[in-house]
Enzyme design. Structure first.
Site, PDB file in Angstrom:
ATOM      1  N   HIS A   1      10.718   6.357   8.957  1.00  0.00           N
ATOM      2  CA  HIS A   1      11.267   6.524   7.610  1.00  0.00           C
ATOM      3  C   HIS A   1      12.773   6.689   7.695  1.00  0.00           C
ATOM      4  CE1 HIS A   1       7.527   7.645   5.037  1.00  0.00           C
ATOM      5  NE2 HIS A   1       7.321   6.587   5.788  1.00  0.00           N
TER       6      HIS A   1
ATOM      7  N   CYS B   1       6.361   9.233   1.194  1.00  0.00           N
ATOM      8  CA  CYS B   1       5.140  10.022   1.170  1.00  0.00           C
ATOM      9  C   CYS B   1       5.271  11.117   0.139  1.00  0.00           C
ATOM     10  CB  CYS B   1       4.852  10.635   2.540  1.00  0.00           C
ATOM     11  SG  CYS B   1       3.470  11.794   2.484  1.00  0.00           S
TER      12      CYS B   1
ATOM     13  N   HIS C   1       6.316   3.737  13.066  1.00  0.00           N
ATOM     14  CA  HIS C   1       6.411   3.782  11.599  1.00  0.00           C
ATOM     15  C   HIS C   1       7.517   4.784  11.252  1.00  0.00           C
ATOM     16  CE1 HIS C   1       4.280   3.566   7.558  1.00  0.00           C
ATOM     17  NE2 HIS C   1       5.109   4.580   7.380  1.00  0.00           N
TER      18      HIS C   1
ATOM     19  N   ARG D   1       0.841  -1.204   0.000  1.00  0.00           N
ATOM     20  CA  ARG D   1       0.000   0.000   0.000  1.00  0.00           C
ATOM     21  C   ARG D   1       0.880   1.259   0.000  1.00  0.00           C
ATOM     22  NH1 ARG D   1      -0.443   4.620   2.599  1.00  0.00           N
ATOM     23  NH2 ARG D   1      -0.059   3.544   4.567  1.00  0.00           N
ATOM     24  N   ASP D   2       1.583   1.507   1.084  1.00  0.00           N
ATOM     25  CA  ASP D   2       2.394   2.722   1.219  1.00  0.00           C
ATOM     26  C   ASP D   2       3.492   2.751   0.162  1.00  0.00           C
ATOM     27  OD1 ASP D   2       3.534   5.027   2.218  1.00  0.00           O
ATOM     28  OD2 ASP D   2       4.211   4.162   4.101  1.00  0.00           O
TER      29      ASP D   2
ATOM     30  N   ASN E   1      10.669   4.302   3.382  1.00  0.00           N
ATOM     31  CA  ASN E   1      10.220   3.564   4.551  1.00  0.00           C
ATOM     32  C   ASN E   1      11.362   2.685   5.035  1.00  0.00           C
ATOM     33  OD1 ASN E   1       7.250   3.848   5.112  1.00  0.00           O
ATOM     34  ND2 ASN E   1       7.121   3.412   2.914  1.00  0.00           N
TER      35      ASN E   1
END
Lengths: 311, 311
Positions: free
Chosen positions: A220, A251, A218, A25-26, A260
């Site tokens: 990065h 993002c 989460h 997804r991300d 990520n």
């Protein structure tokens, strides 16, 4: 080299970590070229075969905003039968929830921001307005016994507002939990956090009554800090860690938000620490190499590169 | 973004870290093209101006083995006048020591291996034979009040031997200290270590009578583990950390050994933790960007890329 990393546990770390895999997804929502639905489905099947048990599958954001994931209705039925795997999906509003529930999704995630600027840029509304939007989504999900994750972006720094005060994050986090979120994912969307900041935020959330087991992290890797911040979070007791196979994604709305945390880099550390994840690193790496071939460019994960000799 | 990272100290970390900068030696010796002497001198001057106080300058290995650093005699006099900076040089044997002393070097480093295979491949002799070679080098240096660092390669894993037992590392480390080394640099030459292994090795060395302040750590980022391993070492009390500006270098004899820990990624973490280094991150990043232009390829450091918007 098959006996490496050597397993040497460290003190006061959890025995097991649940990896929340966000690559499908991300990761894929940030690809310039749209990935074919069949490739996405195969990617998710391979991630599951590699031992990942929580695989964020797609997003029910309006296709106008995330065209890369416009095939959610076509994709979800292809993967929803995979056994032993949770497949959360992103849902911004009631329309998205309707679409997700119709397909039988059992886990959803809403996504809020700790800062006003990013809330405006990402959701086109204030933080308070976003909470109003999430309220019926979360309530209806909970009424249907659907698990709700709340993403909280910009928990450490914001490209427009700079350093984000801990109490500001605690305020929005509490609001999301009060609305009924089962867990929160604390996002360092631009990758600026350092270990003391991570532990200070977790401690402040605990002080405000939020238990650590309701929290995931989460990180990065924009500044190369993701794994050391993860270690700091594990030392605080966190057992849910978001990561992206092959280091896919970032993002698109946040400057310098490339990268990520790569799931493989995370698994290397956890394997070395003797922390169970259920993931087979060789199989996961093979999956990321396969996907990199589909995407036509090498994985940014250092572990993937080293294990596949792409140097 | 100039106010990031936010400074939030963590518990039980040292207030100050000495960065042992290896880019000019360990980095440039692995460049395919030989870098002009003037560029090397300017690089070292810029590193010093950015606040680094220990800058490994060059190597007195025979030019046949490391042609990239064959200009040591030309380089050293160009930089030896820089004030407030220690400029250690690599010295394998008495011939190298003669060359270094003649130029007025006040700090040397010998380089041993924790494993037999790497000792044979890198030094063309057994570990015991290498210690015999180092003995007069160290003795003569100490007699001249020259500071001696001992590098110890393959402290965690070896590409031919696999995982390296902690007691084996302790044995060679003790031998180097017994010969008179003032400090040791524990090298994870192929980048396979994880935090528990780091802390176990440090604890075993302490148990064998080696104080932590005689130990530095030298991590490679091959599997993305360098910074989390550094955090683990800091938590154990280590205050000397090797790093390479821009992430230059690796080890040409060790498969998959790409990537020293980038000094900028390290400084970002230490800045965020409020740990003093004396280094100006912006100036250091500008130096690495300048050197990358000289080398004709971008820095692998994530912090350099993010701060200079090379994404």
């Amino acid at each position: 080299m098959t006996d490496l990393p050597m397993v040497v546990p460290a003190q006061e770390l959890p025995p097991r970590v649940r990896i929340h895999e966000v690559g499908a997804r991300d990761g894929l929502q940030n690809e310039k070229a749209t990935v074919p639905t069949e490739v996405k489905a195969e990617f998710i099947r391979r991630l599951a075969a590699a031992g990942l048990t929580t695989i964020e599958a797609t997003s029910f954001v309006h296709p106008k905003w995330v065209p890369q994931l416009a095939d959610a209705e076509a994709l979800f039925p292809q993967i929803s039968g995979i056994e032993g795997v949770d497949l959360p999906v992103l849902v911004p509003n009631e329309r998205g929830l309707d679409r997700a529930l119709e397909l039988g999704a059992r886990r959803i995630a809403v996504f809020g921001s700790a800062t006003e600027t990013f809330s405006q840029k990402n959701l086109n509304r204030s933080v308070a307005e976003s909470l109003t939007m999430f309220e019926p989504v979360i309530a209806r999900a909970k009424a249907g016994k659907v698990h709700v994750r709340g993403y909280l972006s910009m928990c450490f720094g914001d490209p427009w507002e700079g350093a984000v005060p801990v109490h500001q994050v605690v305020g929005v986090a509490k609001a999301l939990l009060d609305l009924g979120c089962d867990e929160l994912s604390l996002g360092d969307t631009i990758g600026v956090a350092t270990p003391g900041h991570v532990q200070a935020l977790l401690a402040a959330l605990n002080e405000a009554g939020v238990p650590t087991d309701a929290l995931g992290v989460h990180f990065h890797d924009t500044y190369g800090q993701a794994l050391s911040n993860t270690l700091a979070a594990l030392q605080h007791g966190v057992t849910t860690v978001d990561a992206s196979a092959g280091g896919l994604g970032g993002c698109p709305y946040a400057k310098s938000a490339t990268g990520n945390l790569a799931t493989e880099d995370l698994v290397w550390m956890l394997d070395g620490l003797g922390i169970e994840t259920g993931v087979d690193l060789a199989e996961l790496t093979a999956t990321s190499v396969w996907l990199a071939e589909q995407l036509g460019r090498p994985s940014p994960s250092r572990t993937v590169r080293a294990l596949s000799h792409q140097e």
